[in-house]
Design a protein around this motif. Structure first.
Motif, PDB file in Angstrom:
ATOM      1  N   MET A  45      45.394  64.892  57.889  1.00  0.00           N
ATOM      2  CA  MET A  45      44.695  65.594  58.538  1.00  0.00           C
ATOM      3  C   MET A  45      45.315  66.201  59.861  1.00  0.00           C
ATOM      4  O   MET A  45      46.141  65.490  60.104  1.00  0.00           O
ATOM      5  CB  MET A  45      43.445  64.620  58.925  1.00  0.00           C
ATOM      6  CG  MET A  45      42.527  64.950  59.961  1.00  0.00           C
ATOM      7  SD  MET A  45      41.219  63.563  59.954  1.00  0.00           S
ATOM      8  CE  MET A  45      39.962  64.524  61.392  1.00  0.00           C
ATOM      9  N   ALA A  46      44.899  67.124  60.140  1.00  0.00           N
ATOM     10  CA  ALA A  46      45.404  67.932  61.385  1.00  0.00           C
ATOM     11  C   ALA A  46      45.428  67.233  62.567  1.00  0.00           C
ATOM     12  O   ALA A  46      44.289  66.412  62.902  1.00  0.00           O
ATOM     13  CB  ALA A  46      44.983  69.387  61.600  1.00  0.00           C
ATOM     14  N   GLU A  47      46.316  67.213  63.699  1.00  0.00           N
ATOM     15  CA  GLU A  47      45.996  66.514  64.817  1.00  0.00           C
ATOM     16  C   GLU A  47      44.969  67.283  65.751  1.00  0.00           C
ATOM     17  O   GLU A  47      44.867  68.546  65.963  1.00  0.00           O
ATOM     18  CB  GLU A  47      47.262  66.305  65.704  1.00  0.00           C
ATOM     19  CG  GLU A  47      47.148  65.748  67.079  1.00  0.00           C
ATOM     20  CD  GLU A  47      48.563  65.746  67.608  1.00  0.00           C
ATOM     21  OE1 GLU A  47      48.588  65.122  68.622  1.00  0.00           O
ATOM     22  OE2 GLU A  47      49.519  66.326  67.306  1.00  0.00           O
ATOM     23  N   LEU A  48      44.064  66.427  66.090  1.00  0.00           N
ATOM     24  CA  LEU A  48      42.638  66.944  66.994  1.00  0.00           C
ATOM     25  C   LEU A  48      43.063  66.783  68.387  1.00  0.00           C
ATOM     26  O   LEU A  48      43.706  65.730  68.727  1.00  0.00           O
ATOM     27  CB  LEU A  48      41.700  66.286  66.461  1.00  0.00           C
ATOM     28  CG  LEU A  48      41.101  66.317  64.980  1.00  0.00           C
ATOM     29  CD1 LEU A  48      39.924  65.769  64.430  1.00  0.00           C
ATOM     30  CD2 LEU A  48      41.123  67.774  64.739  1.00  0.00           C
ATOM     31  N   ILE A  49      42.547  67.768  68.953  1.00  0.00           N
ATOM     32  CA  ILE A  49      42.430  67.584  70.678  1.00  0.00           C
ATOM     33  C   ILE A  49      41.196  67.920  71.056  1.00  0.00           C
ATOM     34  O   ILE A  49      40.471  68.893  70.616  1.00  0.00           O
ATOM     35  CB  ILE A  49      43.425  68.902  71.224  1.00  0.00           C
ATOM     36  CG1 ILE A  49      44.954  68.940  70.610  1.00  0.00           C
ATOM     37  CG2 ILE A  49      43.364  68.836  72.789  1.00  0.00           C
ATOM     38  CD1 ILE A  49      45.696  67.856  71.210  1.00  0.00           C
ATOM     39  N   CYS A  50      40.693  66.885  71.709  1.00  0.00           N
ATOM     40  CA  CYS A  50      39.323  67.033  72.360  1.00  0.00           C
ATOM     41  C   CYS A  50      39.147  68.237  73.282  1.00  0.00           C
ATOM     42  O   CYS A  50      39.878  68.476  74.390  1.00  0.00           O
ATOM     43  CB  CYS A  50      38.749  65.806  73.365  1.00  0.00           C
ATOM     44  SG  CYS A  50      37.243  65.598  74.051  1.00  0.00           S
ATOM     45  N   VAL A  51      38.112  69.093  73.287  1.00  0.00           N
ATOM     46  CA  VAL A  51      38.057  70.370  73.811  1.00  0.00           C
ATOM     47  C   VAL A  51      36.555  70.283  74.632  1.00  0.00           C
ATOM     48  O   VAL A  51      36.336  71.175  75.466  1.00  0.00           O
ATOM     49  CB  VAL A  51      38.371  71.585  72.847  1.00  0.00           C
ATOM     50  CG1 VAL A  51      39.632  71.793  72.411  1.00  0.00           C
ATOM     51  CG2 VAL A  51      37.182  71.672  71.757  1.00  0.00           C
ATOM     52  N   TYR A 109      36.255  68.174  69.008  1.00  0.00           N
ATOM     53  CA  TYR A 109      37.649  68.437  68.872  1.00  0.00           C
ATOM     54  C   TYR A 109      38.100  69.610  68.152  1.00  0.00           C
ATOM     55  O   TYR A 109      37.166  70.119  66.900  1.00  0.00           O
ATOM     56  CB  TYR A 109      38.242  67.230  67.833  1.00  0.00           C
ATOM     57  CG  TYR A 109      38.113  65.988  68.752  1.00  0.00           C
ATOM     58  CD1 TYR A 109      39.180  65.444  69.441  1.00  0.00           C
ATOM     59  CD2 TYR A 109      36.784  65.030  68.691  1.00  0.00           C
ATOM     60  CE1 TYR A 109      38.971  64.193  70.150  1.00  0.00           C
ATOM     61  CE2 TYR A 109      36.822  64.125  69.531  1.00  0.00           C
ATOM     62  CZ  TYR A 109      37.972  63.485  70.309  1.00  0.00           C
ATOM     63  OH  TYR A 109      37.753  62.182  70.928  1.00  0.00           O
ATOM     64  N   ALA A 110      39.197  70.196  68.421  1.00  0.00           N
ATOM     65  CA  ALA A 110      39.704  71.476  67.585  1.00  0.00           C
ATOM     66  C   ALA A 110      41.124  70.792  67.180  1.00  0.00           C
ATOM     67  O   ALA A 110      42.105  70.217  67.678  1.00  0.00           O
ATOM     68  CB  ALA A 110      39.840  72.209  68.348  1.00  0.00           C
ATOM     69  N   PRO A 111      41.632  71.444  65.848  1.00  0.00           N
ATOM     70  CA  PRO A 111      42.797  71.282  65.533  1.00  0.00           C
ATOM     71  C   PRO A 111      43.955  71.854  66.535  1.00  0.00           C
ATOM     72  O   PRO A 111      43.673  72.848  66.976  1.00  0.00           O
ATOM     73  CB  PRO A 111      43.049  71.901  64.040  1.00  0.00           C
ATOM     74  CG  PRO A 111      41.633  72.292  63.682  1.00  0.00           C
ATOM     75  CD  PRO A 111      40.693  72.584  65.016  1.00  0.00           C
ATOM     76  N   ARG A 112      45.101  71.094  66.629  1.00  0.00           N
ATOM     77  CA  ARG A 112      46.045  71.521  67.607  1.00  0.00           C
ATOM     78  C   ARG A 112      46.431  72.788  67.398  1.00  0.00           C
ATOM     79  O   ARG A 112      46.696  73.547  68.071  1.00  0.00           O
ATOM     80  CB  ARG A 112      47.303  70.448  67.660  1.00  0.00           C
ATOM     81  CG  ARG A 112      48.469  71.099  68.574  1.00  0.00           C
ATOM     82  CD  ARG A 112      49.666  69.862  68.462  1.00  0.00           C
ATOM     83  NE  ARG A 112      49.294  68.949  69.272  1.00  0.00           N
ATOM     84  CZ  ARG A 112      49.417  68.549  70.621  1.00  0.00           C
ATOM     85  NH1 ARG A 112      50.014  69.616  71.256  1.00  0.00           N
ATOM     86  NH2 ARG A 112      49.381  67.625  70.967  1.00  0.00           N
ATOM     87  N   GLU A 113      46.756  73.355  66.196  1.00  0.00           N
ATOM     88  CA  GLU A 113      47.256  74.646  65.806  1.00  0.00           C
ATOM     89  C   GLU A 113      46.582  75.704  66.195  1.00  0.00           C
ATOM     90  O   GLU A 113      47.033  76.849  66.178  1.00  0.00           O
ATOM     91  CB  GLU A 113      47.553  74.728  64.125  1.00  0.00           C
ATOM     92  CG  GLU A 113      46.455  74.593  63.247  1.00  0.00           C
ATOM     93  CD  GLU A 113      46.077  73.212  62.638  1.00  0.00           C
ATOM     94  OE1 GLU A 113      45.426  73.166  61.917  1.00  0.00           O
ATOM     95  OE2 GLU A 113      46.700  71.937  63.412  1.00  0.00           O
TER      96      GLU A 113
END
Length: 167
Positions: A1-7, A81-85
């Motif tokens: 799973m891609a690293e997620l960042i809270c947006v 959350y959004a994927p870091r990429e």
């Protein structure tokens, strides 16, 4: 799973047509709609986001799959959350909060001061909340260039020159 960042986060329903109050944590608040679809932290639910208008402290937005006020109310407090990429890369002197949490903080002499527990911002700038070894209380360290001259993500360390008496 891609690293997620809270947006962003859902602050509750807006009106009776299924819109939500959306708080954006992105540098350009309107850009939150460009990083979609956004998901819950566990990735179980994904939402396409359409901002409908700016409101106090955020936006009114439509989320895919949310059609009623009751559904919107049930999402209150949900972090998105959004994927870091899909997020933009940052200049050398800017950091995602998620990258700072957990880093060890050392003073300029190499002594460990603590570990970053959270990054806070109450309007006057970022503050690092540190857990200090052997102390149950946390310490708040201003995140300015003068006080935190070095952040080395690859070594997972921060070098700080805290004001006298802070520790």
């Amino acid at each position: 799973m891609a690293e997620l960042i809270c947006v962003g986060a859902i602050a509750g329903a807006f009106g009776v047509q299924g819109e939500v109050r959306l708080k954006s944590f992105t540098a350009d608040p309107e850009a939150i709609a460009n990083y979609g679809p956004l998901s819950t932290e566990d990735g179980a639910t994904r939402f396409e986001v359409e901002l409908t208008r700016a409101i106090k402290n955020g936006f009114a937005a439509r989320l895919s799959g949310v059609a009623t006020k009751e559904q919107a109310d049930a999402l209150k407090g949900t972090r998105l959350y959004a994927p870091r990429e899909v997020l933009p890369s940052l200049p050398d002197d800017e950091f995602y909060h998620a990258d700072l949490i957990g880093l060890t903080v050392f003073d300029t002499g190499g002594a460990e001061l603590g570990r970053v527990k959270a990054v806070l911002n109450h309007g006057a700038g970022d503050i690092l909340e540190l857990t200090v070894p052997g102390n149950s209380a946390t310490v708040l360290l201003p995140f300015t260039l003068a006080i935190v001259p070095t952040v080395d993500l690859s070594s997972e360390r921060i070098v700080a020159d805290p004001p006298d008496g802070l520790f």
